[in-house]
Design a protein around this motif. Structure first.
Motif, PDB file in Angstrom:
ATOM      1  N   UNK A  17       0.775  -1.339  -0.069  1.00  0.00           N
ATOM      2  CA  UNK A  17       0.026   0.096  -0.120  1.00  0.00           C
ATOM      3  C   UNK A  17       0.732   1.208   0.013  1.00  0.00           C
ATOM      4  N   UNK A  18       2.089   1.300   0.533  1.00  0.00           N
ATOM      5  CA  UNK A  18       3.032   2.354   0.473  1.00  0.00           C
ATOM      6  C   UNK A  18       2.405   3.716   1.094  1.00  0.00           C
ATOM      7  N   UNK A  19       2.276   4.685   0.287  1.00  0.00           N
ATOM      8  CA  UNK A  19       1.821   5.919   0.620  1.00  0.00           C
ATOM      9  C   UNK A  19       0.262   6.074   0.833  1.00  0.00           C
ATOM     10  N   UNK A  20      -0.391   4.835   0.141  1.00  0.00           N
ATOM     11  CA  UNK A  20      -1.744   5.171  -0.133  1.00  0.00           C
ATOM     12  C   UNK A  20      -2.640   5.589   1.362  1.00  0.00           C
ATOM     13  N   UNK A  21      -3.340   6.169   1.309  1.00  0.00           N
ATOM     14  CA  UNK A  21      -4.423   6.680   2.224  1.00  0.00           C
ATOM     15  C   UNK A  21      -5.863   6.917   1.898  1.00  0.00           C
ATOM     16  N   UNK A  22      -6.604   7.394   2.954  1.00  0.00           N
ATOM     17  CA  UNK A  22      -8.100   7.396   2.507  1.00  0.00           C
ATOM     18  C   UNK A  22      -8.336   8.412   1.487  1.00  0.00           C
ATOM     19  N   UNK A  23      -7.183   9.249   1.273  1.00  0.00           N
ATOM     20  CA  UNK A  23      -7.468  10.238   0.239  1.00  0.00           C
ATOM     21  C   UNK A  23      -7.047   9.856  -1.105  1.00  0.00           C
ATOM     22  N   UNK A  24      -6.840   8.508  -1.303  1.00  0.00           N
ATOM     23  CA  UNK A  24      -6.137   7.898  -2.397  1.00  0.00           C
ATOM     24  C   UNK A  24      -7.237   7.759  -3.629  1.00  0.00           C
ATOM     25  N   UNK A  25      -7.038   7.872  -4.916  1.00  0.00           N
ATOM     26  CA  UNK A  25      -8.148   7.935  -5.767  1.00  0.00           C
ATOM     27  C   UNK A  25      -8.151   6.271  -6.043  1.00  0.00           C
ATOM     28  N   UNK A  26      -9.533   6.035  -6.812  1.00  0.00           N
ATOM     29  CA  UNK A  26     -10.019   4.594  -7.001  1.00  0.00           C
ATOM     30  C   UNK A  26      -8.686   4.206  -8.062  1.00  0.00           C
ATOM     31  N   UNK A  27      -8.332   5.042  -8.978  1.00  0.00           N
ATOM     32  CA  UNK A  27      -7.537   4.480  -9.982  1.00  0.00           C
ATOM     33  C   UNK A  27      -6.019   4.057  -9.204  1.00  0.00           C
ATOM     34  N   UNK A  28      -5.742   4.579  -8.314  1.00  0.00           N
ATOM     35  CA  UNK A  28      -4.356   4.130  -7.563  1.00  0.00           C
ATOM     36  C   UNK A  28      -4.698   2.922  -6.802  1.00  0.00           C
ATOM     37  N   UNK A  29      -5.796   2.852  -6.092  1.00  0.00           N
ATOM     38  CA  UNK A  29      -6.036   1.599  -5.478  1.00  0.00           C
ATOM     39  C   UNK A  29      -6.319   0.334  -6.603  1.00  0.00           C
ATOM     40  N   UNK A  30      -6.801   0.755  -7.894  1.00  0.00           N
ATOM     41  CA  UNK A  30      -7.071  -0.338  -8.964  1.00  0.00           C
ATOM     42  C   UNK A  30      -5.666  -0.656  -9.328  1.00  0.00           C
ATOM     43  N   UNK A  50     -14.885  -6.198   1.331  1.00  0.00           N
ATOM     44  CA  UNK A  50     -14.533  -4.872   1.455  1.00  0.00           C
ATOM     45  C   UNK A  50     -13.869  -4.510   2.527  1.00  0.00           C
ATOM     46  N   UNK A  51     -14.145  -5.121   3.726  1.00  0.00           N
ATOM     47  CA  UNK A  51     -13.748  -4.815   5.142  1.00  0.00           C
ATOM     48  C   UNK A  51     -12.126  -5.332   5.089  1.00  0.00           C
ATOM     49  N   UNK A  52     -11.850  -6.526   4.554  1.00  0.00           N
ATOM     50  CA  UNK A  52     -10.483  -6.785   4.740  1.00  0.00           C
ATOM     51  C   UNK A  52      -9.414  -6.176   3.698  1.00  0.00           C
ATOM     52  N   UNK A  53      -9.898  -5.866   2.379  1.00  0.00           N
ATOM     53  CA  UNK A  53      -9.161  -5.123   1.574  1.00  0.00           C
ATOM     54  C   UNK A  53      -9.198  -3.479   1.972  1.00  0.00           C
ATOM     55  N   UNK A  54     -10.071  -3.025   2.486  1.00  0.00           N
ATOM     56  CA  UNK A  54     -10.192  -1.682   2.712  1.00  0.00           C
ATOM     57  C   UNK A  54      -9.306  -1.223   3.960  1.00  0.00           C
ATOM     58  N   UNK A  56      -6.791  -3.439   4.796  1.00  0.00           N
ATOM     59  CA  UNK A  56      -5.033  -3.680   4.561  1.00  0.00           C
ATOM     60  C   UNK A  56      -4.763  -2.607   3.774  1.00  0.00           C
ATOM     61  N   UNK A  57      -5.511  -1.935   3.085  1.00  0.00           N
ATOM     62  CA  UNK A  57      -4.984  -0.484   2.215  1.00  0.00           C
ATOM     63  C   UNK A  57      -5.300   0.879   2.845  1.00  0.00           C
ATOM     64  N   UNK A  58      -6.032   0.664   4.014  1.00  0.00           N
ATOM     65  CA  UNK A  58      -6.214   1.820   4.454  1.00  0.00           C
ATOM     66  C   UNK A  58      -7.100   2.967   3.920  1.00  0.00           C
ATOM     67  N   UNK A  59      -8.083   2.375   3.062  1.00  0.00           N
ATOM     68  CA  UNK A  59      -8.798   3.459   2.110  1.00  0.00           C
ATOM     69  C   UNK A  59     -10.472   3.437   2.376  1.00  0.00           C
ATOM     70  N   UNK A  60     -11.149   4.189   2.063  1.00  0.00           N
ATOM     71  CA  UNK A  60     -12.557   4.332   2.420  1.00  0.00           C
ATOM     72  C   UNK A  60     -13.297   3.255   1.382  1.00  0.00           C
TER      73      UNK A  60
END
Length: 235
Positions: A17-30, A50-54, A56-60
């Motif tokens: 996930x690196x610098x990913x956060x809740x402000x990350x775009x769907x494209x970056x998550x994809x 959704x719960x597990x992946x969310x 793990x990646x720390x996203x909404x």
């Protein structure tokens, strides 16, 4: 007290996930999820909660749902009513179409080798060495990953970022088909030598030999993969 260990693919997501956060775009998550599929960490049939992946990646959840939608459009994920989101299992027709696209795009790319920069050839060479090193250490899933890196580097000979992005999606879907082989050593070992042969033709800028090697390579690989899918479906 029982300790539950997270599946390997969840751990891989957490590490990626690196610098990913809740402000990350769907494209970056994809992009992250697609890379995990291409690198062989997430297998066909895996349910992506959704719960597990969310977590793990720390996203909404909304961002994650949009990423799932994008990957479903790319035929990497499938939504099953009342069951959730699953990694798609490719069918023989998918494999036939994937190889048709590979012939068109990789074939066109090798025809650009005469004018390609040395750094493009060096990237191809590094991917061949990556696969050979993984084979020497008996890391056969990593050999499969290196093979896709090899073909991605071939596409880069065309010098088109749009083609590269398109082929990243093709390679992710192809990796899902590779899972059907069951034995990555048996499937990928013969192509180590063939990768080296194709590299030699590219290093000498021999377009004709590179095309001949690539055509036979893709024909054989497609037949082998289709035969494996058939045998798996009809044991």
């Amino acid at each position: 007290m029982t300790t539950h260990t997270a599946p390997g693919w969840v751990t891989a997501l957490e590490q990626a996930k690196g610098p990913l956060g809740r402000g990350s775009t769907a494209e970056r998550i994809a992009d992250v999820l697609r890379t995990q599929v291409t690198d062989g960490h997430i297998a066909p049939g895996t349910r992506l909660s959704e719960e597990t992946v969310g977590a793990a990646l720390g996203v909404s959840r909304n961002t994650l749902r949009e990423a799932f939608r994008l990957l479903a459009h790319e035929r990497l994920l499938v939504h099953e009513l009342n069951r959730g989101v699953f990694v798609r299992t490719p069918h023989p027709d998918d494999v036939t179409e994937l190889y048709r696209l590979r012939r068109l795009i990789e074939g066109a790319a090798v025809r650009e080798v005469a004018g390609a920069p040395d750094r493009a050839i060096d990237e191809i060479r590094r991917s061949v060495e990556e696969g050979e090193q993984a084979a020497a250490e008996q890391r056969w899933p990593d050999v499969a990953t290196a093979d896709l890196h090899f073909h991605r580097a071939i596409v880069r000979l065309a010098g088109s970022p749009r083609l590269e992005a398109f082929m990243d999606r093709i390679h992710a879907e192809l990796r899902l088909a590779f899972h059907a082989t069951g034995d990555p050593q048996r499937f990928h070992a013969p192509y180590l030598t063939r990768n080296r042969e194709l590299l030699t033709a590219l290093q000498t800028r021999d377009t004709r030999q590179a095309e001949i090697h690539l055509t036979a390579y893709l024909d054989d690989s497609e037949r082998q993969l289709l035969r494996t899918l058939h045998d798996t479906a009809h044991p």
